[in-house]
Design an enzyme around this catalytic site. Sequence first.
Site, PDB file in Angstrom:
ATOM      1  N   ASP A 179      -3.938 -10.038  -4.061  1.00 11.43           N
ATOM      2  CA  ASP A 179      -3.156 -11.109  -3.455  1.00 11.43           C
ATOM      3  C   ASP A 179      -3.938 -11.751  -2.322  1.00 11.43           C
ATOM      4  O   ASP A 179      -4.965 -11.245  -1.890  1.00 11.43           O
ATOM      5  CB  ASP A 179      -1.828 -10.556  -2.919  1.00 11.43           C
TER       6      ASP A 179
ATOM      7  N   ASP B  87      -4.491   0.495  -3.021  1.00 12.49           N
ATOM      8  CA  ASP B  87      -4.376  -0.899  -2.603  1.00 12.49           C
ATOM      9  C   ASP B  87      -5.444  -1.694  -3.343  1.00 12.49           C
ATOM     10  O   ASP B  87      -6.482  -1.163  -3.719  1.00 12.49           O
ATOM     11  CB  ASP B  87      -4.574  -0.995  -1.093  1.00 12.49           C
ATOM     12  N   SER B  88      -5.197  -2.967  -3.561  1.00 12.03           N
ATOM     13  CA  SER B  88      -6.122  -3.788  -4.350  1.00 12.03           C
ATOM     14  C   SER B  88      -7.396  -4.143  -3.599  1.00 12.03           C
ATOM     15  O   SER B  88      -8.378  -4.559  -4.197  1.00 12.03           O
ATOM     16  CB  SER B  88      -5.436  -5.087  -4.776  1.00 12.03           C
ATOM     17  N   GLY B  89      -7.372  -4.003  -2.282  1.00 13.00           N
ATOM     18  CA  GLY B  89      -8.503  -4.434  -1.470  1.00 13.00           C
ATOM     19  C   GLY B  89      -8.329  -5.830  -0.914  1.00 13.00           C
ATOM     20  O   GLY B  89      -9.148  -6.292  -0.121  1.00 13.00           O
TER      21      GLY B  89
ATOM     22  N   ASP C  93       3.377   3.148   4.262  1.00 14.96           N
ATOM     23  CA  ASP C  93       2.068   3.753   4.493  1.00 14.96           C
ATOM     24  C   ASP C  93       1.519   3.248   5.812  1.00 14.96           C
ATOM     25  O   ASP C  93       1.835   2.138   6.241  1.00 14.96           O
ATOM     26  CB  ASP C  93       1.094   3.408   3.363  1.00 14.96           C
TER      27      ASP C  93
ATOM     28  N   CYS D 220       1.982  23.691  14.717  1.00 18.25           N
ATOM     29  CA  CYS D 220       3.038  24.120  15.637  1.00 18.25           C
ATOM     30  C   CYS D 220       3.381  25.600  15.482  1.00 18.25           C
ATOM     31  O   CYS D 220       3.847  26.236  16.434  1.00 18.25           O
ATOM     32  CB  CYS D 220       4.284  23.264  15.432  1.00 18.25           C
TER      33      CYS D 220
ATOM     34  N   CYS E 193       5.144  22.784  10.847  1.00 18.12           N
ATOM     35  CA  CYS E 193       3.759  22.567  10.415  1.00 18.12           C
ATOM     36  C   CYS E 193       2.850  23.709  10.871  1.00 18.12           C
ATOM     37  O   CYS E 193       3.174  24.465  11.792  1.00 18.12           O
ATOM     38  CB  CYS E 193       3.236  21.222  10.921  1.00 18.12           C
TER      39      CYS E 193
ATOM     40  N   GLY F 223       1.626  -8.840   4.064  1.00 19.24           N
ATOM     41  CA  GLY F 223       1.482  -9.863   5.092  1.00 19.24           C
ATOM     42  C   GLY F 223       2.327  -9.622   6.319  1.00 19.24           C
ATOM     43  O   GLY F 223       2.644 -10.555   7.056  1.00 19.24           O
TER      44      GLY F 223
END
EC number: 2.4.2.29
Length: 381
Positions: free
Chosen positions: A157, A103-105, A277, A320, A317, A227
């Site tokens: 952004d 992610d750009s932050g 995500d 489990c 998993c 957003g």
Amino acid sequence: MNDSLQAIPNQPFSFFTQASCSHTQARAGQFFTPHGVVETPRFMPVGTLANIKTVTPEQLRGTGAQMILANTYHLHLQPGEGIVAAAGGLHRFMGWTGPILTDSGGFQVFSLSELRSIAEAGVTFRSPRDGEEIYLSPEKAIAIQNQLGADVIMAFDECAPYPADRSTVTEAVERTTRWLERCCKAHDRVEDQALFGIIQGGTYGDLRQQSARSLVEFDLPGYAIGGVSVGEPPELIEKIVKFTTPLLPEHKPRYLMGVGTYREMVQAIAAGIDLFDCVIPTRLARHGNALVRGERWNLKNSRFREDFQPLDQSCACYTCQNFSRAYLSHLLRARELLAYTLLSIHNITELISFTQKIRQAILHDRFSSEFASWLTSPSPS
């Protein structure tokens, strides 16, 4: 259609739709990256500081994870992109051989409303760690991500808050477009890093449309809807996603940022979203909660103290297959760190498995019938 891989394309990044739902806009596809193929739709675990909390890379591979996330803002603060680059890049630094997205932050910076000031050039803010003044611009965000070396990097952004008046959101949309142009000019690793643009617009349909139209003109390798999941009610999130997704190119991957609940993913997949995500699986684990077949269980509850069944008998998993609900409840009550690892492994597996089941249903055109209850159930209050 079978689930076998198509021939690997010559381009470092490409997306193919393998099958589509005949009743919705859901699709199953493959996103090719330099570090492997991501089979969509797909949930992506979040490793903010170059690690999935309490889970090793080997354990993470066992969950079925393909692409994971790291965060530019947090890695810039600690340990710094220079150290990551000196280590050979993010993949080598964190020991993950699969695709990575950073992610750009931007979201983190704009969430620091009391610590920042916005200008056309960029954003100045104070680090919540030590109060140091930090400056982040489109160029710097891209430079940091170029050094980190993830497969997919996100444009810087402006994420408007919720709620926000029309003028505030309009300004954010227009600035996001101008900043994307600067991101594109600054990006100098186009051969091995795909830059995704982020659609903004808040809850205003015409502004979402304006943002999508402007960003699609850049012909990027992929697009994200940003957003959302910033405080809106679930029904409004669904409305935004359903309206915005068709505005994005069909031949590019579509990524819905910060969303990872069962119902929200099903609804978004029905609209045509490919990637998700969220920090939900590890955050819930740290609070003693397990995700089981669409439900959330608090393992500290007394009913689990003498329950010697696995969390989910149908789950493959590690947790489990080896441990009981009673054991997990015991670990949590004793505040043993192993509890958080075991629950994180299960929760991540659960959400990835959920999207894998959706993928298989789409491949065989059974999505609308097999997931009808999720598609028709009312939004939670």
